[in-house]
Design an enzyme around this catalytic site. Structure first.
Site, PDB file in Angstrom:
ATOM      1  CD  GLU A 104      19.142 -10.612 -50.213  1.00 16.77           C
ATOM      2  OE1 GLU A 104      19.381 -11.832 -50.369  1.00 16.77           O
ATOM      3  OE2 GLU A 104      19.195  -9.804 -51.149  1.00 16.77           O
ATOM      4  CB  CYS A 142      19.184 -17.246 -44.329  1.00 16.64           C
ATOM      5  SG  CYS A 142      20.757 -16.438 -44.637  1.00 16.64           S
TER       6      CYS A 142
HETATM    7  P1  NDP Z   1      10.392 -11.915 -40.179  1.00 19.47           P
HETATM    8  O1  NDP Z   1      10.007 -11.861 -41.596  1.00 19.47           O
HETATM    9  O2  NDP Z   1       9.413 -12.353 -39.187  1.00 19.47           O
HETATM   10  O3  NDP Z   1      10.917 -10.492 -39.677  1.00 19.47           O
HETATM   11  C1  NDP Z   1      11.929  -9.792 -40.344  1.00 19.47           C
HETATM   12  C2  NDP Z   1      11.829  -8.327 -40.009  1.00 19.47           C
HETATM   13  O4  NDP Z   1      10.634  -7.804 -40.568  1.00 19.47           O
HETATM   14  C3  NDP Z   1      11.729  -8.067 -38.515  1.00 19.47           C
HETATM   15  O5  NDP Z   1      12.413  -6.875 -38.189  1.00 19.47           O
HETATM   16  C4  NDP Z   1      10.240  -7.904 -38.324  1.00 19.47           C
HETATM   17  O6  NDP Z   1       9.890  -7.183 -37.183  1.00 19.47           O
HETATM   18  C5  NDP Z   1       9.885  -7.131 -39.566  1.00 19.47           C
HETATM   19  N1  NDP Z   1       8.463  -7.151 -39.919  1.00 19.47           N
HETATM   20  C6  NDP Z   1       7.464  -7.935 -39.435  1.00 19.47           C
HETATM   21  N2  NDP Z   1       6.296  -7.642 -40.056  1.00 19.47           N
HETATM   22  C7  NDP Z   1       6.558  -6.662 -40.944  1.00 19.47           C
HETATM   23  C8  NDP Z   1       5.781  -5.940 -41.898  1.00 19.47           C
HETATM   24  N3  NDP Z   1       4.492  -6.185 -42.071  1.00 19.47           N
HETATM   25  N4  NDP Z   1       6.387  -5.007 -42.657  1.00 19.47           N
HETATM   26  C9  NDP Z   1       7.707  -4.764 -42.532  1.00 19.47           C
HETATM   27  N5  NDP Z   1       8.510  -5.414 -41.643  1.00 19.47           N
HETATM   28  C10 NDP Z   1       7.936  -6.347 -40.863  1.00 19.47           C
HETATM   29  O7  NDP Z   1      11.716 -12.807 -40.137  1.00 19.47           O
HETATM   30  P2  NDP Z   1      12.481 -13.329 -38.855  1.00 19.47           P
HETATM   31  O8  NDP Z   1      12.908 -12.162 -38.037  1.00 19.47           O
HETATM   32  O9  NDP Z   1      11.680 -14.414 -38.247  1.00 19.47           O
HETATM   33  O10 NDP Z   1      13.824 -13.911 -39.489  1.00 19.47           O
HETATM   34  C11 NDP Z   1      13.997 -15.235 -39.870  1.00 19.47           C
HETATM   35  C12 NDP Z   1      13.816 -15.376 -41.353  1.00 19.47           C
HETATM   36  O11 NDP Z   1      14.772 -14.557 -42.031  1.00 19.47           O
HETATM   37  C13 NDP Z   1      14.083 -16.781 -41.826  1.00 19.47           C
HETATM   38  O12 NDP Z   1      13.121 -17.123 -42.776  1.00 19.47           O
HETATM   39  C14 NDP Z   1      15.460 -16.671 -42.466  1.00 19.47           C
HETATM   40  O13 NDP Z   1      15.717 -17.657 -43.429  1.00 19.47           O
HETATM   41  C15 NDP Z   1      15.399 -15.317 -43.055  1.00 19.47           C
HETATM   42  N6  NDP Z   1      16.723 -14.815 -43.313  1.00 19.47           N
HETATM   43  C16 NDP Z   1      17.126 -14.632 -44.606  1.00 19.47           C
HETATM   44  C17 NDP Z   1      18.412 -14.234 -44.882  1.00 19.47           C
HETATM   45  C18 NDP Z   1      18.866 -14.004 -46.275  1.00 19.47           C
HETATM   46  O14 NDP Z   1      19.854 -13.305 -46.426  1.00 19.47           O
HETATM   47  N7  NDP Z   1      18.225 -14.561 -47.282  1.00 19.47           N
HETATM   48  C19 NDP Z   1      19.384 -14.014 -43.813  1.00 19.47           C
HETATM   49  C20 NDP Z   1      18.849 -14.241 -42.499  1.00 19.47           C
HETATM   50  C21 NDP Z   1      17.570 -14.619 -42.275  1.00 19.47           C
HETATM   51  P3  NDP Z   1       9.595  -7.961 -35.807  1.00 19.47           P
HETATM   52  O15 NDP Z   1      10.583  -9.077 -35.670  1.00 19.47           O
HETATM   53  O16 NDP Z   1       9.850  -6.914 -34.823  1.00 19.47           O
HETATM   54  O17 NDP Z   1       8.205  -8.462 -35.902  1.00 19.47           O
END
Ligand code: NDP
Length: 512
Positions: free
Chosen positions: A247, A281
């Site tokens: 997502e 999002c």
């Molecule tokens: P990120 O992609 O930066 O992070 C999402 C999660 O993935 C975090 O827990 C992060 O950890 C983790 N992560 C980071 N690197 C890795 C990796 N290599 N492998 C596995 N997991 C990893 O997203 P954001 O937290 O910045 O969230 C914002 C984004 O999420 C926006 O683009 C938004 O649009 C989207 N979003 C989409 C939704 C949907 O339903 N379509 C709903 C809500 C948000 P850590 O933060 O600890 O680095």
């Protein structure tokens, strides 16, 4: 607490992160980053716990969920304190988007999971129906890894966790490093509900921990986050040949038709863009307004935006930016837009009256598709407006993007609105509403194009946390099997004759 800093630690010791408030810039807490070893140990524990959890009648799993909902209602102030502290969002947004939405999905799956996961009999076609009967059973996948983002740290951890648990899986949740304790609170409410040990575990950490989870031996990853990370997660899951739901980010367009009710549309544009400090999002990131009503629409949008109260104490409408890195993205997109000719009509800068990470609610016009503010996900409290000749031009421009999460159309003619919304190349669409695509638990939710893979929510989403296993039973008790061999000229010709009759004649096709 969404300013994250790595602390110095001696070699051989777990890394440590410190988080500080975006409202006050003060240090709030620190935590250790779970290592690959920690994650793999959690998977072992989860796999053992899954045997008994998955074997429980669904009514017993539902009872735990109902108690967890009770615990959430009891602890709602605590959750809100935590979420507001970690994100800086307005308290009513914490109530609405985190608590209310969580209560709604918890109740929804407690009420419906048993029905959604009941074995379904399959109606077989043609002559097959005389020979076989079949049904589909929904079996848990095993251990599900849930990785959640910082913008809805509690709800986006609760929602996939609840669905995975109800389907009989055990869960390892990895919340964002930006909002670790809001994510971890999901465990508190389930522990208060008596969830057996090991059924839900939380691993705190950053990308390293998330990557370890995707590389572990879990059976599915349910990921919510950015496109860039989602791509990495998808690749890791492909390596392990496990399913994933991704997502991802969006760039939702709002289309304001010539016959829109302008009071509502203007309020919708501001709400859709500024909700959750713009970190939503399915937030409105682009507004296409038909030229004939654009002046009045823009005037109302500016008036509504200027009336928003920003702050951190007492009553306010728009909170802080939740993460220091997001502030840099917002500022860089705004600068790029200004350099390319856009005009700011409200806001357009950090709030000079508030310490902390506050970006003023902003209205910007004369935007074009070569600007980052229209092409990339900005995720800030910004109403970015483009004038268009008519609705068809709006649809064309709305679809001119690599994202495809959601979009909304505003018109007094809701049937026409639905026809226009259906022309969006997005996961879902709304008419005269800008926030609800994620908020209707019956509706499957997921993006198209780069906004995601697979869907969560509703019956289909819940079943995606299962393996749908068909069981096919021979009605003749296997009597046909001994007649299979030997293959002879006669058996070949007999089969060919039946083939040509069944699909080569009118009566045959009726039977088949
Ligand atoms: P990120 O992609 O930066 O992070 C999402 C999660 O993935 C975090 O827990 C992060 O950890 C983790 N992560 C980071 N690197 C890795 C990796 N290599 N492998 C596995 N997991 C990893 O997203 P954001 O937290 O910045 O969230 C914002 C984004 O999420 C926006 O683009 C938004 O649009 C989207 N979003 C989409 C939704 C949907 O339903 N379509 C709903 C809500 C948000 P850590 O933060 O600890 O680095």
């Amino acid at each position: 607490m969404a300013i994250v800093k790595e602390l110095e630690t001696p070699e051989g010791v777990r890394r440590k992160l410190e988080i500080s408030s975006t409202q006050t810039l003060e240090r709030i807490a620190e935590f250790e980053v779970a290592t690959a070893e920690d994650v793999n140990h959690a998977v072992e524990v989860a796999r053992k716990a899954q045997e008994s959890w998955g074997a429980l009648p669904i009514a017993q799993r539902t009872a735990v969920l109902q108690r967890a909902l009770g615990a959430l209602l009891e602890k709602q102030e605590e959750v809100m304190d935590l979420v507001v502290g970690e994100t800086g969002k307005a308290r009513q947004e914490a109530l609405m988007m985190e608590i209310w939405a969580a209560a709604d999905v918890m109740h929804f799956y407690a009420k419906n999971a048993a029905r959604f996961l009941k074995p379904e009999s399959l109606k077989l076609h043609g002559i097959m129906r005389f020979l076989k009967k079949a049904h589909v059973e929904y079996h848990p996948l095993g251990v599900v890894g849930v990785i959640s983002p910082w913008n809805g740290p509690f709800i986006l951890s609760v929602n996939p966790t609840v669905q995975a648990l109800m389907a009989g899986n055990t869960v390892i949740l990895k919340p964002s490093e930006v909002t670790p304790f809001s994510g971890r609170f999901v465990l508190d409410i389930f522990q208060a509900a008596g969830l057996p040990e090991g059924v839900l575990q939380v691993v705190l950490g950053d990308g390293e921990t998330g990557a370890a989870l995707t590389a572990s031996s879990v059976d599915k990853i349910s990921f919510t986050g950015s496109v860039a990370t989602g791509r990495r997660v998808g690749v890791a899951c492909a390596e392990n040949l496990i399913p994933c739901s991704l997502e991802l980010g969006g760039k939702d367009a709002m289309i304001v038709c010539a016959d829109a009710e302008l009071e509502f549309a203007a309020a919708g544009a501001v709400g859709g863009s500024c909700l959750n400090s713009g970190h939503y999002c399915c937030g409105t990131e682009r507004v296409y307004v038909v030229d004939s009503i654009a002046d009045e629409f823009i005037e109302r949008v500016v008036e509504n935006t200027k009336a928003l109260r920003q702050g951190k104490e007492g009553e306010y409408d728009v909170g802080s930016v939740f993460w220091d890195k997001q502030m840099s993205i917002i500022e860089s997109h705004m600068q790029d837009a200004l350099d390319k000719g856009a005009k700011v009509l409200a806001g357009g800068r950090r709030n000079p009256n508030l310490e902390g990470l506050y970006y003023e609610p902003t209205v910007i016009v004369d935007c074009t598709h070569d600007m980052d503010i229209i092409a990339e996900e900005t995720f800030g409290p910004i109403v970015a407006i483009i004038r268009v000749k008519d609705e068809q031009e709006a649809i064309r421009m709305a679809n001119d993007t690599r994202f495809g999460l959601g979009g909304n159309v505003w018109t007094k003619d809701s049937r026409r609105g639905a026809r226009l919304a259906a022309q969006l190349k997005t996961g879902s669409g709304c008419v005269n509403d800008m926030t609800m695509t994620f908020g209707v638990p019956e509706a499957p939710f997921g993006g198209r194009k780069e906004s995601g893979v697979s869907q969560v929510n509703g019956k289909k989403g819940l079943q995606n946390y299962c393996h749908a296993m068909p069981i096919i039973v021979d009605r003749l008790g296997g009597r046909q099997a001994p007649k299979m061999y030997p293959y002879t000229k006669e058996s070949f010709e007999g089969m060919q004759k039946t083939l040509n009759f069944l699909w080569g004649t009118r009566i045959g096709r009726w039977l088949a």
